[in-house]
Scaffold this active site. Sequence first.
Site, mmCIF file in Angstrom:
data_model
loop_
_atom_site.group_PDB
_atom_site.id
_atom_site.type_symbol
_atom_site.label_atom_id
_atom_site.label_comp_id
_atom_site.label_asym_id
_atom_site.label_seq_id
_atom_site.Cartn_x
_atom_site.Cartn_y
_atom_site.Cartn_z
ATOM 1 N N HIS A 1 5.682 -5.116 7.909
ATOM 2 C CA HIS A 1 5.738 -7.007 9.725
ATOM 3 C C HIS A 1 5.907 -7.226 8.480
ATOM 4 O O HIS A 1 4.856 -8.347 8.042
ATOM 5 C CB HIS A 1 4.577 -6.501 9.989
ATOM 6 C CG HIS A 1 3.679 -5.973 11.274
ATOM 7 N ND1 HIS A 1 2.992 -5.895 11.474
ATOM 8 C CD2 HIS A 1 5.266 -5.424 11.878
ATOM 9 C CE1 HIS A 1 3.240 -5.119 12.911
ATOM 10 N NE2 HIS A 1 4.310 -5.203 12.883
ATOM 11 N N CYS B 1 1.173 -1.384 0.072
ATOM 12 C CA CYS B 1 0.406 -0.193 0.018
ATOM 13 C C CYS B 1 0.862 0.744 -0.092
ATOM 14 O O CYS B 1 2.231 0.907 0.214
ATOM 15 C CB CYS B 1 -0.319 -0.079 0.696
ATOM 16 S SG CYS B 1 -0.017 0.259 2.440
ATOM 17 N N GLU C 1 0.459 -0.815 16.366
ATOM 18 C CA GLU C 1 -0.611 0.474 15.909
ATOM 19 C C GLU C 1 -1.559 0.926 17.508
ATOM 20 O O GLU C 1 -1.773 2.222 17.082
ATOM 21 C CB GLU C 1 -1.254 0.682 14.414
ATOM 22 C CG GLU C 1 -1.882 1.513 13.914
ATOM 23 C CD GLU C 1 -3.181 1.613 12.957
ATOM 24 O OE1 GLU C 1 -2.735 0.704 12.057
ATOM 25 O OE2 GLU C 1 -4.322 1.552 12.739
HETATM 26 O O1 10E Z 1 0.200 -5.624 11.135
HETATM 27 P P1 10E Z 1 0.027 -4.422 10.268
HETATM 28 O O2 10E Z 1 -1.817 -5.219 8.898
HETATM 29 O O3 10E Z 1 -0.974 -3.348 10.990
HETATM 30 O O4 10E Z 1 1.068 -4.118 9.529
HETATM 31 P P2 10E Z 1 1.636 -4.480 8.272
HETATM 32 O O5 10E Z 1 3.411 -3.820 8.580
HETATM 33 O O6 10E Z 1 2.154 -6.109 7.982
HETATM 34 O O7 10E Z 1 1.388 -3.557 6.914
HETATM 35 C C1 10E Z 1 1.368 -2.297 6.812
HETATM 36 C C2 10E Z 1 0.458 -2.016 7.699
HETATM 37 C C3 10E Z 1 0.500 -0.685 8.532
HETATM 38 C C4 10E Z 1 1.486 0.109 9.096
HETATM 39 C C5 10E Z 1 -0.828 -0.842 9.934
HETATM 40 N N1 10E Z 1 -1.620 0.311 9.049
HETATM 41 FE FE1 SF4 Z 2 -0.962 0.862 4.807
HETATM 42 FE FE2 SF4 Z 2 -1.243 1.559 6.719
HETATM 43 FE FE3 SF4 Z 2 -1.251 3.676 5.601
HETATM 44 FE FE4 SF4 Z 2 -3.288 1.716 5.477
HETATM 45 S S1 SF4 Z 2 -3.229 2.545 7.158
HETATM 46 S S2 SF4 Z 2 -2.372 2.463 3.782
HETATM 47 S S3 SF4 Z 2 -2.548 -0.546 5.599
HETATM 48 S S4 SF4 Z 2 0.081 1.911 5.995
#
Ligand code: 10E
Ligand code: SF4
Length: 316
Positions: free
Chosen positions: A47, A18, A132
């Site tokens: 992650h 994203c 988060e």
């Molecule tokens: O565990 P999440 O899905 O929150 O994190 P991720 O690093 O897998 O994916 C990006 C999402 C973020 C940074 C939270 N909005």
């Molecule tokens: Fe990506 Fe998290 Fe931002 Fe959504 S909130 S655009 S999942 S990083």
Amino acid sequence: MTDKPEMMLYLAAPRGFCAGVDRAIKIVEMALQKWGAPVYVRHEIVHNKFVVDGLRDKGAIFVEELSECPDDRPVIFSAHGVPKAVPAEARSREMVFVDATCPLVSKVHVEAERHFAAGLQMVMIGHEGHPEVLGTMGQLPEGEVLLVETVEDVAGISPRDPAKLAYITQTTLSVDDTAAIVLALQARFPAIVGPAKEDICYATTNRQASVKEIAPKIDALLVIGAPNSSNSRRLVEVGKAAGCAYSQLVQRAEHIDWRAIEGARSVGVTAGASAPEVLVNEVIDAFRARFDVTVEIVETARENVEFKVPRVLREA
Ligand code: 10E
Ligand code: SF4
């Protein structure tokens, strides 16, 4: 002609990175260019082990707490966001820091502060212990944010004044599960104030919608993502809820349980917001090695969101 069995692969679109993840990774790469190695990163920038290992190879050092960083090296805060105390400590130690919190997470932080300033207590819908959630709850003084994870949790909270409440959500929740929790909150606290929709972001919403679209067509769903990736785990659940009995998280092609999908002739593939496209290609290649594969892309939305990196790095 080939003697391999036929396999239909439905590739979800959108999938994978994203805009917030893309920006966060760029921030680490640009910081390494600007300041040289090592650059410290508080928590996994996103992650995903493959992403983290790649940045570590370039000179990033991943730590969980600011106390593990020296004063004289730059530090980057992960895309998931940090409690207010973290930048405050960095400032007091006169550290150079760059905040890679996704702007859509920061938006929720601002929302929480706005409600707090208006005298409302917050209910956060999210997963306990997730970075988060810790970051968003940490925008307000302790006790100001009540956490609920399930519909059942709604009955158990004791707000100071039920008439002065607002809710916010984690950005990566299941759209459907969250809608049920919001309904339960509204039923118990009719005066509760909320965002126009929820705070679930466009990327989470789009990836879940795409899984719902392919679920009826497939015998199995593979979600490429890490076990600690909340949005990826939600995609597995959405696949199951939409009728795909075998819905599985896989980090890399080598982790696919081929025996479990032995009888499958159509498989869905998607990737969480932190999973790079090279891992999707790796999985498709692993299928091609075993099957006569036809790939069909199932596109349910187009994304053109892009976030700028902070000015300090743009000037690099
Ligand atoms: O565990 P999440 O899905 O929150 O994190 P991720 O690093 O897998 O994916 C990006 C999402 C973020 C940074 C939270 N909005
Ligand atoms: Fe990506 Fe998290 Fe931002 Fe959504 S909130 S655009 S999942 S990083």
